[in-house]
Motif scaffolding. Structure first.
Motif, PDB file in Angstrom:
ATOM      1  N   LYS A 192      24.020  -7.376  40.021  1.00  9.92           N
ATOM      2  CA  LYS A 192      25.339  -7.122  41.015  1.00  9.92           C
ATOM      3  C   LYS A 192      26.306  -8.076  40.921  1.00  9.92           C
ATOM      4  N   SER A 193      27.546  -7.676  41.919  1.00 13.77           N
ATOM      5  CA  SER A 193      28.643  -8.603  41.662  1.00 13.77           C
ATOM      6  C   SER A 193      27.953 -10.057  42.459  1.00 13.77           C
ATOM      7  N   ASP A 194      29.011 -10.945  42.580  1.00 11.71           N
ATOM      8  CA  ASP A 194      28.825 -12.395  43.275  1.00 11.71           C
ATOM      9  C   ASP A 194      29.258 -11.828  44.259  1.00 11.71           C
ATOM     10  N   VAL A 195      29.557 -10.696  45.085  1.00  6.73           N
ATOM     11  CA  VAL A 195      30.359 -10.969  46.225  1.00  6.73           C
ATOM     12  C   VAL A 195      29.235 -10.692  46.929  1.00  6.73           C
ATOM     13  N   TRP A 196      27.900 -10.070  46.551  1.00  5.53           N
ATOM     14  CA  TRP A 196      26.610  -9.762  47.496  1.00  5.53           C
ATOM     15  C   TRP A 196      25.822 -11.145  47.041  1.00  5.53           C
ATOM     16  N   LYS A 197      25.670 -12.223  45.998  1.00  7.96           N
ATOM     17  CA  LYS A 197      25.445 -12.950  46.547  1.00  7.96           C
ATOM     18  C   LYS A 197      24.928 -14.239  47.592  1.00  7.96           C
ATOM     19  N   TYR A 198      25.393 -13.236  48.977  1.00  5.39           N
ATOM     20  CA  TYR A 198      24.748 -14.059  49.629  1.00  5.39           C
ATOM     21  C   TYR A 198      23.717 -13.420  50.969  1.00  5.39           C
ATOM     22  N   GLU A 199      23.587 -12.569  50.064  1.00  2.29           N
ATOM     23  CA  GLU A 199      22.719 -11.573  50.525  1.00  2.29           C
ATOM     24  C   GLU A 199      20.860 -12.395  49.852  1.00  2.29           C
ATOM     25  N   LYS A 200      21.146 -12.998  48.902  1.00  2.00           N
ATOM     26  CA  LYS A 200      20.367 -13.490  48.469  1.00  2.00           C
ATOM     27  C   LYS A 200      18.687 -12.832  48.326  1.00  2.00           C
ATOM     28  N   GLU A 201      18.953 -11.738  47.645  1.00  2.85           N
ATOM     29  CA  GLU A 201      18.186 -10.247  47.455  1.00  2.85           C
ATOM     30  C   GLU A 201      16.765 -10.101  46.504  1.00  2.85           C
TER      31      GLU A 201
END
Length: 281
Positions: A192-201
């Protein structure tokens, strides 16, 4: 390690029925899901090697289909030389066919993924303010903490299996490009794009046809998979949850012996910081 699932207040059925949705990519909020960028099917060296390995058997099959009288006038070495010349002299046509095949494969991959694959998305973060807002109806919902070591999340059937076990999502600054033959499950399911990294999925993929229940009155259809009650460690109720939801969750968990081990917590807004605090109920 605990992994968490944020849920809308209406999804109290997850606890009541002990079943949870595995969603197809089309239901995700990221339009780039399961859409890897293909630079091609394979390299020209790969195809050349493949053709060299398969050409003799191909010629043998074709020669076996013609009468012996004609076959005697066509030495295998001459036929092989002729076929190689034809392949090499039509390189541009071959490249055009490969480009078209790459586009078709990308489209088919996306289509078939939505038909066949469901994903359960979990997170390491039970206190992320944005995720409480986006996935739990502005902190009005709740969050389930699962035990990631439970056997439910560890059902890998072979070394090459892509289903029924947890894997960590990888976040990238740039969208990668690869040949189809060089891709693996990570490239398709876990980037995924790193703009979603705060989700720690973390993700577990499943075959949608294995679902225990399917609700097809809405699109895309909802595929529900049952999970064992002891896979849950805790439930956190949102800071803005209605008192009726709080009462319902507490009653459900405390009166059901299958959930006697589950810790119940309530999120509250800190008096001094932009953080959530969790109090035991």
């Amino acid at each position: 390690m605990k992994l968490y699932k944020y849920l809308h207040p209406d999804r109290i059925d997850v606890l009541k029925n002990k079943s949870i949705r595995f969603s197809p990519p089309v239901a995700f909020n990221d339009p780039f899901e399961f859409k890897p960028v293909l630079s091609g099917i394979a390299s020209s060296d790969y195809f050349k090697q493949y053709m060299d390995e398969q050409l003799d058997s191909f010629i043998d099959v074709k020669l076996s289909e013609i009468p012996d009288a004609i076959k005697k006038t066509l030495p295998k070495s001459k036929v092989r030389e002729f076929v190689k010349i034809q392949i090499e002299s039509n390189g541009q046509l071959f490249e055009s066919l490969m480009e078209s095949a790459t586009k078709q494969f990308s489209a088919v991959l996306s289509e078939k993924s939505n038909e066949a694959i469901g994903v359960l998305s979990l997170t390491q973060k039970p206190d992320n303010l944005l995720m409480w807002s986006h996935y739990a109806d502005s902190h009005k919902g709740f969050c389930i903490g699962f035990n990631s070591e439970h056997s439910f999340f560890n059902r890998k059937r072979s070394e090459k299996d892509e289903f029924y076990y947890l894997r960590k999502v990888e976040y990238l600054e740039e969208r990668p490009t690869k040949l189809m033959v060089d891709m693996d499950g990570t490239d398709i399911f876990l980037l995924k794009s790193d703009v979603w990294k705060y989700e720690k999925e973390w993700r577990m993929c499943a075959v949608l046809s294995d679902a225990d229940e399917v609700k097809d009155s809405i699109l895309p259809a909802v595929h529900l998979f049952r999970f064992p009650p002891d896979a849950i460690d805790e439930v956190i109720i949102g800071a803005n949850a209605d008192v009726n939801l709080v009462d319902e969750i507490v009653k459900l968990l405390k009166m059901n012996l299958q959930f006697k081990h589950v810790k119940i917590k309530r999120a509250v807004v800190s008096d001094t910081k932009y953080v959530l605090e969790f109090n035991d109920l």
